[in-house]
Design a protein around this motif. Structure first.
Motif, PDB file in Angstrom:
ATOM      1  N   GLU A  79       0.836  -1.208   0.000  1.00 26.95           N
ATOM      2  CA  GLU A  79       0.000   0.000   0.000  1.00 26.95           C
ATOM      3  C   GLU A  79       0.870   1.257   0.000  1.00 26.95           C
ATOM      4  O   GLU A  79       0.578   2.235  -0.695  1.00 26.95           O
ATOM      5  CB  GLU A  79      -0.934  -0.004   1.215  1.00 26.95           C
ATOM      6  CG  GLU A  79      -1.944   1.111   1.217  1.00 26.95           C
ATOM      7  CD  GLU A  79      -2.955   1.044   0.086  1.00 26.95           C
ATOM      8  OE1 GLU A  79      -3.456   2.113  -0.318  1.00 26.95           O
ATOM      9  OE2 GLU A  79      -3.251  -0.062  -0.407  1.00 26.95           O
ATOM     10  N   ALA A  80       1.946   1.229   0.754  1.00 25.70           N
ATOM     11  CA  ALA A  80       2.853   2.379   0.794  1.00 25.70           C
ATOM     12  C   ALA A  80       3.454   2.636  -0.588  1.00 25.70           C
ATOM     13  O   ALA A  80       3.526   3.784  -1.040  1.00 25.70           O
ATOM     14  CB  ALA A  80       3.963   2.140   1.823  1.00 25.70           C
ATOM     15  N   ILE A  81       3.857   1.573  -1.280  1.00 24.53           N
ATOM     16  CA  ILE A  81       4.415   1.715  -2.628  1.00 24.53           C
ATOM     17  C   ILE A  81       3.377   2.315  -3.570  1.00 24.53           C
ATOM     18  O   ILE A  81       3.670   3.235  -4.334  1.00 24.53           O
ATOM     19  CB  ILE A  81       4.922   0.357  -3.152  1.00 24.53           C
ATOM     20  CG1 ILE A  81       6.163  -0.067  -2.362  1.00 24.53           C
ATOM     21  CG2 ILE A  81       5.217   0.413  -4.645  1.00 24.53           C
ATOM     22  CD1 ILE A  81       6.581  -1.511  -2.600  1.00 24.53           C
ATOM     23  N   GLN A  82       2.126   1.820  -3.479  1.00 23.43           N
ATOM     24  CA  GLN A  82       1.069   2.334  -4.347  1.00 23.43           C
ATOM     25  C   GLN A  82       0.759   3.803  -4.053  1.00 23.43           C
ATOM     26  O   GLN A  82       0.296   4.530  -4.924  1.00 23.43           O
ATOM     27  CB  GLN A  82      -0.205   1.494  -4.198  1.00 23.43           C
ATOM     28  CG  GLN A  82      -0.063   0.109  -4.783  1.00 23.43           C
ATOM     29  CD  GLN A  82      -1.300  -0.754  -4.560  1.00 23.43           C
ATOM     30  OE1 GLN A  82      -2.199  -0.394  -3.821  1.00 23.43           O
ATOM     31  NE2 GLN A  82      -1.323  -1.905  -5.217  1.00 23.43           N
ATOM     32  N   ARG A  83       1.030   4.241  -2.834  1.00 22.57           N
ATOM     33  CA  ARG A  83       0.770   5.632  -2.462  1.00 22.57           C
ATOM     34  C   ARG A  83       2.013   6.511  -2.623  1.00 22.57           C
ATOM     35  O   ARG A  83       1.985   7.692  -2.293  1.00 22.57           O
ATOM     36  CB  ARG A  83       0.255   5.702  -1.024  1.00 22.57           C
ATOM     37  CG  ARG A  83      -1.135   5.105  -0.876  1.00 22.57           C
ATOM     38  CD  ARG A  83      -1.590   5.101   0.564  1.00 22.57           C
ATOM     39  NE  ARG A  83      -2.904   4.513   0.675  1.00 22.57           N
ATOM     40  CZ  ARG A  83      -4.040   5.196   0.680  1.00 22.57           C
ATOM     41  NH1 ARG A  83      -4.017   6.510   0.584  1.00 22.57           N
ATOM     42  NH2 ARG A  83      -5.206   4.580   0.792  1.00 22.57           N
TER      43      ARG A  83
ATOM     44  N   THR B 184       6.111   6.207   6.974  1.00 19.80           N
ATOM     45  CA  THR B 184       5.289   7.401   6.789  1.00 19.80           C
ATOM     46  C   THR B 184       3.810   7.029   6.694  1.00 19.80           C
ATOM     47  O   THR B 184       2.958   7.690   7.293  1.00 19.80           O
ATOM     48  CB  THR B 184       5.740   8.168   5.535  1.00 19.80           C
ATOM     49  OG1 THR B 184       7.141   8.476   5.674  1.00 19.80           O
ATOM     50  CG2 THR B 184       4.966   9.448   5.362  1.00 19.80           C
ATOM     51  N   LEU B 185       3.504   5.962   5.958  1.00 21.40           N
ATOM     52  CA  LEU B 185       2.122   5.519   5.849  1.00 21.40           C
ATOM     53  C   LEU B 185       1.581   5.108   7.217  1.00 21.40           C
ATOM     54  O   LEU B 185       0.489   5.521   7.615  1.00 21.40           O
ATOM     55  CB  LEU B 185       1.999   4.353   4.871  1.00 21.40           C
ATOM     56  CG  LEU B 185       0.595   3.749   4.751  1.00 21.40           C
ATOM     57  CD1 LEU B 185      -0.395   4.782   4.240  1.00 21.40           C
ATOM     58  CD2 LEU B 185       0.618   2.529   3.853  1.00 21.40           C
ATOM     59  N   GLY B 186       2.337   4.316   7.952  1.00 23.21           N
ATOM     60  CA  GLY B 186       1.901   3.894   9.283  1.00 23.21           C
ATOM     61  C   GLY B 186       1.675   5.077  10.209  1.00 23.21           C
ATOM     62  O   GLY B 186       0.696   5.131  10.952  1.00 23.21           O
ATOM     63  N   GLY B 187       2.571   6.053  10.158  1.00 24.10           N
ATOM     64  CA  GLY B 187       2.409   7.250  10.980  1.00 24.10           C
ATOM     65  C   GLY B 187       1.180   8.048  10.597  1.00 24.10           C
ATOM     66  O   GLY B 187       0.454   8.558  11.460  1.00 24.10           O
TER      67      GLY B 187
END
Length: 88
Positions: A33-37, A43-46
């Motif tokens: 999901e982080a790669i797709q965003r 950073t995504l988790g935060g």
């Protein structure tokens, strides 16, 4: 022994990394999901944790006691439904 330092009026809100535990499958899904965003897992988790905190830490997912569903439908609010002799 050193004295307790005084409180500061303005404290720098630095970005920090910390560890969380999750199954490998969840870790992989978050990485994807982080790669797709276009960001990284940290950073995504935060961002997810920040949004959850700002929303007041709502309950998601499993509930200890899910609400019971009534066995029969609720009575009609129509005044015609309660008039005698209207059964069809």
């Amino acid at each position: 022994m050193s004295p307790i330092p005084p409180r500061q009026d303005q404290v720098e809100d630095k970005e920090r990394r910390f560890y969380v535990c999750a199954p490998s499958s969840i870790y992989l899904q978050l990485q994807q999901e982080a790669i797709q965003r276009g960001t990284d897992l940290w950073t995504l988790g935060g961002s997810v944790l920040r949004a959850w905190l700002e929303a007041g830490c709502p309950n998601f997912g499993h509930q200890a006691n899910p609400p019971e569903k009534p066995s029969s439908p609720p009575p009609s609010s129509s005044p015609l439904a309660h008039e005698p002799g209207d059964a069809q």
